[in-house]
Design an enzyme around this catalytic site. Structure first.
Site, mmCIF file in Angstrom:
data_model
loop_
_atom_site.group_PDB
_atom_site.id
_atom_site.type_symbol
_atom_site.label_atom_id
_atom_site.label_comp_id
_atom_site.label_asym_id
_atom_site.label_seq_id
_atom_site.Cartn_x
_atom_site.Cartn_y
_atom_site.Cartn_z
ATOM 1 N N TYR A 159 17.246 120.711 43.943
ATOM 2 C CA TYR A 159 17.314 119.228 43.455
ATOM 3 C C TYR A 159 17.098 119.316 41.889
ATOM 4 O O TYR A 159 17.830 118.441 41.241
ATOM 5 C CB TYR A 159 16.304 118.560 44.490
ATOM 6 N N THR B 21 23.481 112.023 54.477
ATOM 7 C CA THR B 21 22.040 111.361 54.831
ATOM 8 C C THR B 21 22.104 109.919 54.748
ATOM 9 O O THR B 21 20.825 109.438 55.071
ATOM 10 C CB THR B 21 21.151 111.938 53.622
ATOM 11 N N ALA C 209 21.911 108.548 38.534
ATOM 12 C CA ALA C 209 20.532 108.545 39.118
ATOM 13 C C ALA C 209 20.050 109.824 38.805
ATOM 14 O O ALA C 209 20.135 110.804 39.672
ATOM 15 C CB ALA C 209 20.687 108.025 40.730
HETATM 16 N N1 LIG Z 1 14.508 107.128 46.639
HETATM 17 C C1 LIG Z 1 13.845 107.498 45.910
HETATM 18 O O1 LIG Z 1 12.645 107.287 45.750
HETATM 19 C C2 LIG Z 1 14.565 108.367 44.696
HETATM 20 C C3 LIG Z 1 13.629 108.856 43.484
HETATM 21 C C4 LIG Z 1 14.544 109.577 42.668
HETATM 22 C C5 LIG Z 1 15.690 109.795 42.468
HETATM 23 N N2 LIG Z 1 16.662 109.129 43.462
HETATM 24 C C6 LIG Z 1 18.189 109.284 43.325
HETATM 25 O O2 LIG Z 1 18.644 108.159 43.980
HETATM 26 C C7 LIG Z 1 19.988 108.441 44.681
HETATM 27 C C8 LIG Z 1 19.990 107.879 46.216
HETATM 28 O O3 LIG Z 1 18.554 108.385 46.821
HETATM 29 P P1 LIG Z 1 18.409 107.560 48.091
HETATM 30 O O4 LIG Z 1 16.881 107.482 48.167
HETATM 31 O O5 LIG Z 1 19.188 106.392 48.101
HETATM 32 O O6 LIG Z 1 18.890 108.721 49.203
HETATM 33 P P2 LIG Z 1 19.681 108.667 50.354
HETATM 34 O O7 LIG Z 1 19.819 110.095 50.962
HETATM 35 O O8 LIG Z 1 19.303 107.478 51.211
HETATM 36 O O9 LIG Z 1 21.046 108.160 49.805
HETATM 37 C C9 LIG Z 1 22.069 109.270 49.438
HETATM 38 C C10 LIG Z 1 23.449 108.783 49.823
HETATM 39 O O10 LIG Z 1 24.263 109.901 49.125
HETATM 40 C C11 LIG Z 1 25.247 110.224 50.121
HETATM 41 N N3 LIG Z 1 25.800 111.710 49.749
HETATM 42 C C12 LIG Z 1 25.111 112.721 49.542
HETATM 43 N N4 LIG Z 1 25.805 113.728 49.273
HETATM 44 C C13 LIG Z 1 27.183 113.067 49.108
HETATM 45 C C14 LIG Z 1 28.540 113.509 48.848
HETATM 46 N N5 LIG Z 1 28.733 114.947 48.397
HETATM 47 N N6 LIG Z 1 29.476 112.897 48.721
HETATM 48 C C15 LIG Z 1 29.275 111.455 48.948
HETATM 49 N N7 LIG Z 1 28.361 110.955 49.610
HETATM 50 C C16 LIG Z 1 26.939 111.839 49.395
HETATM 51 C C17 LIG Z 1 24.405 110.528 51.336
HETATM 52 O O11 LIG Z 1 25.482 110.278 52.545
HETATM 53 C C18 LIG Z 1 23.645 109.166 51.312
HETATM 54 O O12 LIG Z 1 24.105 107.959 51.863
HETATM 55 C C19 LIG Z 1 20.106 110.071 44.463
HETATM 56 O O13 LIG Z 1 20.757 110.501 43.507
HETATM 57 C C20 LIG Z 1 18.581 110.532 44.411
HETATM 58 O O14 LIG Z 1 18.324 111.674 43.724
HETATM 59 C C21 LIG Z 1 16.055 108.444 44.534
#
Ligand SMILES: NC(=O)c1ccc[n+]([C@@H]2O[C@H](COP(=O)([O-])OP(=O)(O)OC[C@H]3O[C@@H](n4cnc5c(N)ncnc54)[C@H](O)[C@@H]3O)[C@@H](O)[C@H]2O)c1
Length: 329
Positions: free
Chosen positions: A147, A37, A116
């Site tokens: 999730y 993603t 996270a």
């Molecule tokens: N953005 C928010 O508001 C929010 C809220 C709560 C929690 N989070 C947590 O923060 C973290 C990042 O979220 P984000 O908003 O940047 O999402 P995002 O999708 O932009 O980033 C997630 C990244 O993880 C990578 N990824 C996914 N599965 C993978 C795997 N198996 N191996 C290697 N890389 C992998 C994706 O390619 C992506 O670059 C996540 O763990 C999410 O659960 C985000």
């Protein structure tokens, strides 16, 4: 010797901001991502730097990183409902197997690890606002369970490594965060509204719009994560902005911000969509001396400026992810 940090999910929205921050702090940053993603564009400016290296690797497979590591930030995981509904198994695996691998690596390297987590561990909360002491109201078998339950497992295994192996662990429960480098078409409400406004489409509100959200600007979040990592506090800490707004009011704010003539249209609420979300950040205030500094008006202005800088290709590209390439059926 530079302090060295591994950031999983480095090419994602939050991971890429974390890379920038730790480079600025003088760290050597090792990014890891399988781009399911994420986007190279988020980190391509870092590739020429000698302090930055990158592994295209799926963290649900064994993680090998040569050399020492002082810290690990485990941020790999799809984070928007549109993503994790399409790739449910990968979502479960990255916060379970992926976290297990990251914790194992932290043990071997004697590194401190921060994982996270999310406000989704509270599910559709019956307590408002949510303190860290609330255990949540999650439907394990609903579509969003992939999730929420994976993140709950992530917290459980992280605490087990802390208690059993005496690993230095930190858990951040992140509430809705927004800012530059979000994907316009990731299905989250803020980019969805801005994208619709920029394309001249009506803004879609799911349900009657009375459900609330609290949005935190990304720079505030990153500061909170930095402080938590440097603290000695192992239990979960909420990081988010308590300023709450209904989705209907938020749509009106976006209409005003973008100057669009479009209207708001209403569609049925998706299954298990939480009705209310607001962090209680007393712990973050007391333990980290942290609170958000950037209000929604300012944060939205900066985010809108980023989205308007995107090309038409990106604005109209609805096929926004690499799922087909990665799904093993
Ligand atoms: N953005 C928010 O508001 C929010 C809220 C709560 C929690 N989070 C947590 O923060 C973290 C990042 O979220 P984000 O908003 O940047 O999402 P995002 O999708 O932009 O980033 C997630 C990244 O993880 C990578 N990824 C996914 N599965 C993978 C795997 N198996 N191996 C290697 N890389 C992998 C994706 O390619 C992506 O670059 C996540 O763990 C999410 O659960 C985000």
């Amino acid at each position: 010797m530079h302090k060295r940090i591994l950031i999983t999910g480095a090419a994602g929205f939050l991971g890429s901001h974390l890379c920038d921050r730790f480079i600025r702090e003088g760290y050597e940053v090792v990014g890891m991502d399988n781009l399911i993603t994420g986007r190279y564009e988020n980190i391509e400016h870092l590739f020429p730097l000698k302090e930055f290296s990158f592994y295209n690797h799926d963290v649900t497979k064994f993680i090998h990183v040569p050399g020492h590591l002082d810290y690990i930030l485990h941020f790999a995981s799809p984070a928007s409902p549109i993503d994790y509904l399409k790739i449910p198994i990968q979502t479960l695996k990255v916060s379970s197997l992926g976290t297990h691998n990251a914790l194992g690596l932290a043990r071997v390297k004697k590194a401190r690890i921060l994982v996270a987590s999310t406000s989704e561990v509270y599910g559709d909360p019956t307590v408002h606002p949510q303190t860290e002491a609330y255990w949540g109201n999650v439907n394990p078998i609903g579509p969003r369970g992939v999730y929420d339950e994976a993140k709950r497992f992530q917290e459980a295994i992280t605490m087990a490594y802390h208690r059993f192996h005496e690993l230095e662990t930190r858990i951040v429960r992140i509430f809705n965060t927004y800012g530059p480098k979000m994907r316009l078409n990731d299905g989250r409400v803020l980019p969805a509204f801005i994208g619709q406004a920029l394309r001249g489409e009506d803004l879609t509100v799911f349900g009657d719009g009375s459900q609330t959200r609290s949005f935190c600007y990304v720079d505030d979040l990153i500061e909170g994560i930095y402080r938590l990592l440097m603290s000695d506090y192992a239990e979960p800490v909420n990081i988010g902005n308590p300023s709450e707004i209904s989705i209907a009011e938020f749509a009106e704010e976006i209409i005003k911000l973008t100057g669009t003539n479009q209207k708001v249209i209403y569609q049925p609420l998706p299954v298990d969509d939480p009705m209310q979300r607001q962090p209680d950040i007393t712990k973050a205030r007391e333990i980290l001396g942290w609170e958000p500094k950037i209000d929604r008006a300012e944060g939205l202005k900066r985010t809108y400026a980023y989205f308007t800088s995107l090309s038409n290709d990106e604005l109209y590209n609805k096929d926004h992810n690499n799922f087909e390439k990665y799904i093993i059926r």
